[in-house]
Design an enzyme around this catalytic site. Sequence first.
Site, PDB file in Angstrom:
ATOM      1  N   SER A   8       0.863  -1.127   0.413  1.00 49.46           N
ATOM      2  CA  SER A   8      -0.320   0.314   0.013  1.00 49.46           C
ATOM      3  C   SER A   8       0.717   1.236  -0.089  1.00 49.46           C
ATOM      4  O   SER A   8       0.169   2.156  -0.031  1.00 49.46           O
ATOM      5  CB  SER A   8      -1.047   0.543   1.522  1.00 49.46           C
ATOM      6  OG  SER A   8      -0.603  -0.209   2.582  1.00 49.46           O
TER       7      SER A   8
ATOM      8  N   ASN B 120      -0.698  18.625   3.366  1.00 49.72           N
ATOM      9  CA  ASN B 120       0.095  18.215   3.939  1.00 49.72           C
ATOM     10  C   ASN B 120       1.038  18.966   5.214  1.00 49.72           C
ATOM     11  O   ASN B 120       1.239  18.496   6.443  1.00 49.72           O
ATOM     12  CB  ASN B 120       1.228  17.582   3.235  1.00 49.72           C
ATOM     13  CG  ASN B 120      -0.090  16.684   2.308  1.00 49.72           C
ATOM     14  OD1 ASN B 120      -0.225  15.875   3.164  1.00 49.72           O
ATOM     15  ND2 ASN B 120       1.284  15.674   1.683  1.00 49.72           N
TER      16      ASN B 120
ATOM     17  N   TYR C 244       0.470   1.674  -7.019  1.00 51.14           N
ATOM     18  CA  TYR C 244       0.196   1.588  -6.002  1.00 51.14           C
ATOM     19  C   TYR C 244      -1.350   1.087  -6.472  1.00 51.14           C
ATOM     20  O   TYR C 244      -2.535   0.718  -6.289  1.00 51.14           O
ATOM     21  CB  TYR C 244       0.714   1.882  -4.811  1.00 51.14           C
ATOM     22  CG  TYR C 244      -1.172   1.906  -3.793  1.00 51.14           C
ATOM     23  CD1 TYR C 244      -0.841   0.534  -3.404  1.00 51.14           C
ATOM     24  CD2 TYR C 244      -1.431   3.186  -3.492  1.00 51.14           C
ATOM     25  CE1 TYR C 244      -2.152   0.589  -2.236  1.00 51.14           C
ATOM     26  CE2 TYR C 244      -2.211   2.833  -2.822  1.00 51.14           C
ATOM     27  CZ  TYR C 244      -3.395   2.022  -1.858  1.00 51.14           C
ATOM     28  OH  TYR C 244      -3.995   1.714  -1.067  1.00 51.14           O
TER      29      TYR C 244
ATOM     30  N   SER D  89      -3.091  -0.607  -9.237  1.00 55.68           N
ATOM     31  CA  SER D  89      -2.413  -2.474  -9.068  1.00 55.68           C
ATOM     32  C   SER D  89      -4.222  -2.422  -7.549  1.00 55.68           C
ATOM     33  O   SER D  89      -5.260  -4.048  -8.340  1.00 55.68           O
ATOM     34  CB  SER D  89      -1.810  -3.068  -8.027  1.00 55.68           C
ATOM     35  OG  SER D  89      -1.827  -2.127  -6.403  1.00 55.68           O
ATOM     36  N   LYS D  90      -4.614  -1.306  -7.052  1.00 58.62           N
ATOM     37  CA  LYS D  90      -5.647  -1.533  -6.467  1.00 58.62           C
ATOM     38  C   LYS D  90      -6.593  -1.475  -7.231  1.00 58.62           C
ATOM     39  O   LYS D  90      -7.998  -1.591  -7.467  1.00 58.62           O
ATOM     40  CB  LYS D  90      -5.601  -0.669  -5.448  1.00 58.62           C
ATOM     41  CG  LYS D  90      -4.856  -0.796  -4.122  1.00 58.62           C
ATOM     42  CD  LYS D  90      -4.920  -1.995  -3.547  1.00 58.62           C
ATOM     43  CE  LYS D  90      -5.994  -2.024  -3.005  1.00 58.62           C
ATOM     44  NZ  LYS D  90      -6.558  -3.347  -1.746  1.00 58.62           N
TER      45      LYS D  90
ATOM     46  N   THR E 148      -8.997   1.747  -2.014  1.00 54.76           N
ATOM     47  CA  THR E 148      -8.733   3.219  -1.574  1.00 54.76           C
ATOM     48  C   THR E 148      -9.172   4.217  -2.803  1.00 54.76           C
ATOM     49  O   THR E 148      -9.244   3.985  -3.434  1.00 54.76           O
ATOM     50  CB  THR E 148      -7.033   3.326  -1.643  1.00 54.76           C
ATOM     51  OG1 THR E 148      -6.329   4.589  -1.545  1.00 54.76           O
ATOM     52  CG2 THR E 148      -6.586   2.291  -3.249  1.00 54.76           C
ATOM     53  N   ASP E 149      -8.758   5.502  -2.117  1.00 59.19           N
ATOM     54  CA  ASP E 149      -9.378   6.414  -2.994  1.00 59.19           C
ATOM     55  C   ASP E 149      -8.933   7.102  -4.293  1.00 59.19           C
ATOM     56  O   ASP E 149      -8.949   7.617  -5.316  1.00 59.19           O
ATOM     57  CB  ASP E 149     -10.021   8.110  -2.241  1.00 59.19           C
ATOM     58  CG  ASP E 149      -8.520   8.362  -1.043  1.00 59.19           C
ATOM     59  OD1 ASP E 149      -7.285   8.265  -1.339  1.00 59.19           O
ATOM     60  OD2 ASP E 149      -9.076   9.694  -0.854  1.00 59.19           O
ATOM     61  N   GLU E 150      -7.327   6.436  -4.197  1.00 59.32           N
ATOM     62  CA  GLU E 150      -6.319   6.947  -4.989  1.00 59.32           C
ATOM     63  C   GLU E 150      -6.749   5.940  -6.103  1.00 59.32           C
ATOM     64  O   GLU E 150      -6.354   6.601  -7.105  1.00 59.32           O
ATOM     65  CB  GLU E 150      -4.660   6.121  -4.419  1.00 59.32           C
ATOM     66  CG  GLU E 150      -4.513   6.943  -3.209  1.00 59.32           C
ATOM     67  CD  GLU E 150      -3.306   6.712  -3.466  1.00 59.32           C
ATOM     68  OE1 GLU E 150      -2.091   6.977  -3.593  1.00 59.32           O
ATOM     69  OE2 GLU E 150      -2.485   7.029  -1.432  1.00 59.32           O
TER      70      GLU E 150
END
Length: 352
Positions: free
Chosen positions: A84, A258, A159, A162-163, A133-135
């Site tokens: 992740s 961030n 990542y 792939s999700k 995930t939201d990504e």
Amino acid sequence: MILVTGGAGFIGGNFVLDWLANPDAEGIVNLDKLTYAGNLATLSSLEKDSRHVFVHGDIGDKELVTKLLKQYQPRAIVNFAAESHVDRSIHGPAEFVQTNIVGTFNLLECAREYWNGLDAAAKELFRFHHVSTDEVYGSLSATDPAFTETNSYEPNSPYSASKAASDHLVRAWFHTYGFPVVTTNCSNNYGPYHFPEKLIPLVILNALNGKPLPIYGDGQQVRDWLYVGDHCSAIREVLAEGKLGETYNIGGWNEKANIDVVKTICSILDDLKPRVDGKSYVEQITFVKDRPGHDRRYAIDASKVERELGWRPAETFDTGIRKTVQWYLDNPTWIEGVVSGSYRDWLNKQYN
């Protein structure tokens, strides 16, 4: 009995602890590969709890997964198992393809074969809950509306790609085979037991150890922050009441840049554990070169899960982040076990 995959990781471990905190809860078979982010110390309080059965193994191991399904006859599977971390996916995408895509495919096929062999009542009860995930939705501009469940998939990292692929597999198994699935796509989680390569635990531990607090680019990347305990409660709700074949976005309604997250952590640490020199932890902030393909903004619209299932997060960012910082201050033994192992090695490679 339910089968939880990836239940020694951050979100999975919190889910297992949260589930079994109810003395009347059914048992859990916990399958985890124990990669760098898997930590059995997270589950130490369950050592003598007969309701928790830990199995060290891989969701890509067809023989093992088939054996566990046959032996324990779970009425549901909750799939947290995933690689992740975006940075790691950039430097080594093969593991992400293998676990997140091939592993999910194997888990789906083993579960479908098991489900096909159940009697009518057990088939009706069974659920496969895929945690994502939201990504997968890509990046938003500052003025774009938040992601809803109908947003197109536009993943921008190995990542998230792939999700996204794993989400598509889960959807296809529902539409092609009638396999009873639900999917949740969550925003950035934070809270106890978080492996410290992610922003919030990294900043807390680096601050306490006198190390730089690295901020990618200008620090204005925006994320929606979801306290992990709230995520666990949402998963329980969707698992129990979610409509088959549906996707539910789980978010915290807490968009923060961030740099503002890091400054908030510094302020809390200044209050709870001041530096010996009397200076603020913000002086340790260091801006570093942005990572490739860094998405500018994620934001989750969690209206659907509230409207249809009545779920809404209990924590604000202010309450959740203070609880998180306090947890790290209160749990030096868990932290030392992480810092003395793979986190230390990873940190040395990144920042020394």
